[in-house]
Design a protein around this motif. Structure first.
Motif, PDB file in Angstrom:
ATOM      1  N   VAL A 126     -15.628   8.543  -2.780  1.00 15.98           N
ATOM      2  CA  VAL A 126     -14.813   7.353  -2.536  1.00 15.98           C
ATOM      3  C   VAL A 126     -13.382   7.753  -2.217  1.00 15.98           C
ATOM      4  N   LYS A 127     -12.874   8.758  -2.911  1.00 16.33           N
ATOM      5  CA  LYS A 127     -11.505   9.221  -2.661  1.00 16.33           C
ATOM      6  C   LYS A 127     -11.346   9.679  -1.208  1.00 16.33           C
ATOM      7  N   GLY A 128     -12.364  10.373  -0.696  1.00 16.52           N
ATOM      8  CA  GLY A 128     -12.310  10.822   0.694  1.00 16.52           C
ATOM      9  C   GLY A 128     -12.303   9.655   1.664  1.00 16.52           C
ATOM     10  N   LEU A 129     -13.129   8.632   1.388  1.00  8.11           N
ATOM     11  CA  LEU A 129     -13.161   7.449   2.249  1.00  8.11           C
ATOM     12  C   LEU A 129     -11.823   6.713   2.228  1.00  8.11           C
ATOM     13  N   VAL A 130     -11.225   6.640   1.037  1.00  8.87           N
ATOM     14  CA  VAL A 130      -9.927   5.963   0.911  1.00  8.87           C
ATOM     15  C   VAL A 130      -8.857   6.718   1.691  1.00  8.87           C
ATOM     16  N   ASP A 131      -8.871   8.049   1.580  1.00 13.37           N
ATOM     17  CA  ASP A 131      -7.885   8.848   2.318  1.00 13.37           C
ATOM     18  C   ASP A 131      -8.026   8.645   3.822  1.00 13.37           C
ATOM     19  N   GLU A 132      -9.272   8.622   4.315  1.00 10.60           N
ATOM     20  CA  GLU A 132      -9.502   8.390   5.745  1.00 10.60           C
ATOM     21  C   GLU A 132      -9.007   7.008   6.154  1.00 10.60           C
ATOM     22  N   TYR A 133      -9.270   6.030   5.301  1.00  7.47           N
ATOM     23  CA  TYR A 133      -8.855   4.655   5.600  1.00  7.47           C
ATOM     24  C   TYR A 133      -7.336   4.569   5.711  1.00  7.47           C
ATOM     25  N   HIS A 134      -6.628   5.162   4.746  1.00  7.70           N
ATOM     26  CA  HIS A 134      -5.176   5.114   4.776  1.00  7.70           C
ATOM     27  C   HIS A 134      -4.612   5.867   5.984  1.00  7.70           C
ATOM     28  N   ASN A 135      -5.215   6.990   6.292  1.00  5.14           N
ATOM     29  CA  ASN A 135      -4.755   7.752   7.453  1.00  5.14           C
ATOM     30  C   ASN A 135      -4.929   6.960   8.745  1.00  5.14           C
ATOM     31  N   PHE A 136      -6.036   6.253   8.851  1.00  6.45           N
ATOM     32  CA  PHE A 136      -6.343   5.494  10.059  1.00  6.45           C
ATOM     33  C   PHE A 136      -5.444   4.269  10.200  1.00  6.45           C
ATOM     34  N   HIS A 137      -5.051   3.688   9.046  1.00  4.32           N
ATOM     35  CA  HIS A 137      -4.270   2.453   9.077  1.00  4.32           C
ATOM     36  C   HIS A 137      -2.794   2.683   8.803  1.00  4.32           C
ATOM     37  N   GLY A 138      -2.331   3.881   8.924  1.00  9.17           N
ATOM     38  CA  GLY A 138      -0.891   4.119   8.822  1.00  9.17           C
ATOM     39  C   GLY A 138      -0.373   4.258   7.410  1.00  9.17           C
ATOM     40  N   GLY A 139      -1.258   4.462   6.450  1.00  7.73           N
ATOM     41  CA  GLY A 139      -0.814   4.725   5.083  1.00  7.73           C
ATOM     42  C   GLY A 139      -0.692   3.467   4.248  1.00  7.73           C
ATOM     43  N   ILE A 140      -0.595   3.676   2.955  1.00  7.47           N
ATOM     44  CA  ILE A 140      -0.481   2.554   2.019  1.00  7.47           C
ATOM     45  C   ILE A 140       0.884   1.897   2.153  1.00  7.47           C
ATOM     46  N   ASN A 141       0.905   0.573   2.005  1.00  6.68           N
ATOM     47  CA  ASN A 141       2.155  -0.193   2.020  1.00  6.68           C
ATOM     48  C   ASN A 141       2.915  -0.051   3.340  1.00  6.68           C
ATOM     49  N   ALA A 142       2.201   0.150   4.442  1.00  4.61           N
ATOM     50  CA  ALA A 142       2.873   0.350   5.729  1.00  4.61           C
ATOM     51  C   ALA A 142       3.744  -0.841   6.074  1.00  4.61           C
ATOM     52  N   VAL A 143       3.257  -2.042   5.808  1.00  2.00           N
ATOM     53  CA  VAL A 143       4.017  -3.236   6.157  1.00  2.00           C
ATOM     54  C   VAL A 143       5.234  -3.386   5.268  1.00  2.00           C
ATOM     55  N   LEU A 144       5.065  -3.093   3.965  1.00  2.00           N
ATOM     56  CA  LEU A 144       6.142  -3.303   3.018  1.00  2.00           C
ATOM     57  C   LEU A 144       7.180  -2.194   3.068  1.00  2.00           C
TER      58      LEU A 144
END
Length: 369
Positions: A77-95
């Motif tokens: 799950v950690k690997g999937l989360v890392d891929e997701y964040h990388n693809f979407h510009g990281g956590i809290n990108a909007v904020l």
């Protein structure tokens, strides 16, 4: 704050407790995974247990001394989360600031977000996306300006049904626990309990609000009870101090009586010693008188044998000799001393029974209402 998007849900990387993308995914023995922080909050209410009950399947996971910290990390799950964040510009990108475009390699400032593509788009990509109607006609795009101003949210975009493309997942099947479109209700969820997504979300919000209010009320109730406990503690301490005072008072009173009893008994023993001394002195005095009488008689008899005795002297000598014979033949009576010794040795101190030393009892008195 992790992103709450349908895209993340489709990848199974949303925590079942907080409904956000997993943060420090930790796994229970049953295989179910949750955010570490969520498990810590969940565990905070069960610190008296040496285990954790899975909120989903109710299976028990034993905890060591480190509690949640000792749980294993779900690296898949950690690997999937890392891929997701990388693809979407990281956590809290909007904020954190203006998100970067993830649709091209230039990574310019994003001006919009396409829900179907899952991409932040710069001005050029947004223009191209809007022009390629044959490919992106049904895609929903959210302006980053609206997202930042709060008039729109990426997480609020309604997902399209993957089976019935034109349909939107605006309905929720309570029997199957899934979001569906109108066509799905006719074909696959007939006779199921269906709710509109907006109604469900409103119901959930109202339920959460009610739980929060009740929780706050309950916490206030506990806080008030804690204050009552502390107030009662003072009353209990006062009552116990009174008990201790009563016990010490009873002990002091009993101690005074015991000391008086001791003085009386010691006086009796002193009187016994005095009487025994007098009797012994009397016996000694009698014996010394006998010794003196024998010595006097011997002296007279001894003088009489040195010369011729006349009639009166012979008579007197004979009398003295007879008295001396009587004294010499008189047996020393030891019965008096033996009797005195017997009477003294058989005079014993017999301690009073334990109940005579009882100070009392600490007991609860029943009060009839």
């Amino acid at each position: 704050m992790a992103e709450k998007t349908e895209d993340a849900a489709s990848q199974n990387i949303l925590c079942p407790l907080c409904l956000d993308v997993f943060d420090n995914a930790s796994m229970l023995i049953c295989g179910h995974t949750f955010c570490k922080q969520c498990l810590e909050r969940y565990d905070a209410a069960h610190r008296d247990l040496d285990h954790m009950v899975c909120p989903l399947c109710m299976k028990v996971t034993k905890l060591d001394k480190s509690r949640v910290t000792g749980l294993p990390t779900n690296f898949t799950v950690k690997g999937l989360v890392d891929e997701y964040h990388n693809f979407h510009g990281g956590i809290n990108a909007v904020l954190e600031g203006q998100p970067k475009c993830t649709a091209c390699d230039l990574q310019g400032d994003a001006v919009s977000f396409c829900y179907e593509c899952g991409n932040y788009m710069c001005a050029k990509c947004d223009h191209g996306h809007s022009q390629m109607t044959s490919l992106f006609q049904e895609h929903q795009v959210v302006s980053m300006k609206d997202v930042v101003e709060g008039t729109a949210s990426i997480g609020q975009v309604t997902d399209k049904c993957s089976v019935h493309k034109p349909g939107k997942k605006e309905l929720f099947c309570e029997d199957c626990k899934v979001y569906i479109c109108l066509m799905c209700t006719v074909l696959n969820h007939r006779d199921h309990k269906i709710k509109h997504q907006a109604d469900l979300e409103k119901e959930i919000r109202e339920k959460v609000d009610d739980i929060i209010k009740r929780s706050n009320d309950k916490k206030s109730e506990f806080e008030k009870h804690i204050q009552d406990i502390e107030s009662k503690r003072k009353e209990i301490d006062t009552a116990i101090q009174k008990l201790e005072g009563n016990i010490k008072e009873a002990f002091a009173e009993k101690l005074d009586k015991l000391k008086e009893n001791e003085r009386m008994l010691i006086t009796e023993t002193q009187l016994l010693r005095e009487n025994c001394g007098k009797e012994l002195d009397a016996l000694k005095s009698g014996h010394r008188q006998k010794i003196k009488a024998i010595s006097s008689s011997v002296s007279l008899v001894a003088k009489g044998r040195l010369r011729h005795l006349e009639k009166d002297s012979l008579t007197a000598h004979s009398l003295i000799s007879n008295d001396l014979e009587g004294l010499l033949e008189e047996a020393i009576v030891e019965d008096s001393v033996t009797d005195l010794m017997t009477r003294t040795s058989t005079t014993l101190f017999i301690p009073a029974g334990d109940t005579l030393l009882d100070l009392g009892r600490v007991c609860q008195v029943l009060v009839w209402q």
